[in-house]
Design an enzyme around this catalytic site. Sequence first.
Site, PDB file in Angstrom:
ATOM      1  N   TYR A 181     -14.223-138.946  11.887  1.00 49.19           N
ATOM      2  CA  TYR A 181     -13.836-138.254  13.110  1.00 49.19           C
ATOM      3  C   TYR A 181     -14.495-136.884  13.182  1.00 49.19           C
ATOM      4  O   TYR A 181     -14.930-136.319  12.167  1.00 49.19           O
ATOM      5  CB  TYR A 181     -12.314-138.130  13.227  1.00 49.19           C
ATOM      6  CG  TYR A 181     -11.674-137.171  12.236  1.00 49.19           C
ATOM      7  CD1 TYR A 181     -11.532-135.815  12.547  1.00 49.19           C
ATOM      8  CD2 TYR A 181     -11.200-137.616  11.010  1.00 49.19           C
ATOM      9  CE1 TYR A 181     -10.939-134.941  11.649  1.00 49.19           C
ATOM     10  CE2 TYR A 181     -10.609-136.750  10.109  1.00 49.19           C
ATOM     11  CZ  TYR A 181     -10.481-135.404  10.429  1.00 49.19           C
ATOM     12  OH  TYR A 181      -9.902-134.538   9.537  1.00 49.19           O
ATOM     13  N   CYS A 182     -14.579-136.364  14.401  1.00 48.28           N
ATOM     14  CA  CYS A 182     -15.111-135.032  14.658  1.00 48.28           C
ATOM     15  C   CYS A 182     -14.437-134.512  15.923  1.00 48.28           C
ATOM     16  O   CYS A 182     -13.458-135.095  16.386  1.00 48.28           O
ATOM     17  CB  CYS A 182     -16.632-135.065  14.796  1.00 48.28           C
ATOM     18  SG  CYS A 182     -17.219-136.176  16.095  1.00 48.28           S
ATOM     19  N   THR A 183     -14.947-133.452  16.504  1.00 55.53           N
ATOM     20  CA  THR A 183     -14.258-132.840  17.641  1.00 55.53           C
ATOM     21  C   THR A 183     -14.198-133.765  18.852  1.00 55.53           C
ATOM     22  O   THR A 183     -13.133-134.029  19.405  1.00 55.53           O
ATOM     23  CB  THR A 183     -14.940-131.521  18.040  1.00 55.53           C
ATOM     24  OG1 THR A 183     -15.055-130.692  16.893  1.00 55.53           O
ATOM     25  CG2 THR A 183     -14.140-130.799  19.120  1.00 55.53           C
TER      26      THR A 183
END
Length: 258
Positions: A181-183
């Site tokens: 996951y990331c922003t």
Amino acid sequence: MSIVNISAYKFISLDDLPALRERLLERCEVLALKGTILLAPEGINLFLAGSREQIDGFMASLHEDPRFADIAPKESLSDSVPFGRMRVRLKREIITMQAPAIRPEGGRAPAVDAPTLQRWLDQGHDDDGREVVLLDTRNDYETDLGKFAQAVDYRIASFTAFPAAIAADSARYEGKTLVSYCTGGIRCEKAVLHMQELGMQHVYQLEGGILKYLEDTDGTHWQGDCFVFDGRVAVDSKLAPTDVPMPAPRRDGKEITP
């Protein structure tokens, strides 16, 4: 809060970058929008802020281009515009990984949506009974503000360090389901494709990233705030702006950008 903040990206081959830059910049200036649009041969990445009417006007014109017709932005609200100006920049990559063999426009990475991930985390395993491990692909100054509980965090200073970090540690994920996951989804999309190149199985990206998770769920399993690349610095689990200070400059001296 009357200002609508949007973020969106799409990996798609673009060969008309200078003309596209001028067209998008002109449209944003006519609408008095502020923010940043990144264009590269591999696609588009955008962060814009304005009134509902301004944002809807931009998205309507963007969707007129068949290449961008399916872009659905993530939204959050604020009291003021968190950008000082409008920029449309040409870059080599819309998210720098320095791994030219990874070409997301050739096929999307496997993804899991926010409600499904929350359900997996609630029950402690995926639908096939495998343990679920979360992997944070963001930079250290972002993870310092918040992350998913018990997520793996390599403490990288920039995304270019991710390929080496995961290659040295891939064995720990054998037999498990790995969700990166990331922003907003852009980094974890490249990350998953790279992990597939390494031969890793059962690897997914979180569709829409942290912002979509906080938009579509009650935020359970998320801890802290989410760093965003504008004047708000971070948003809380309800996507409301926080008052955390801007992190110190990157150790390599470059500006903090998406």
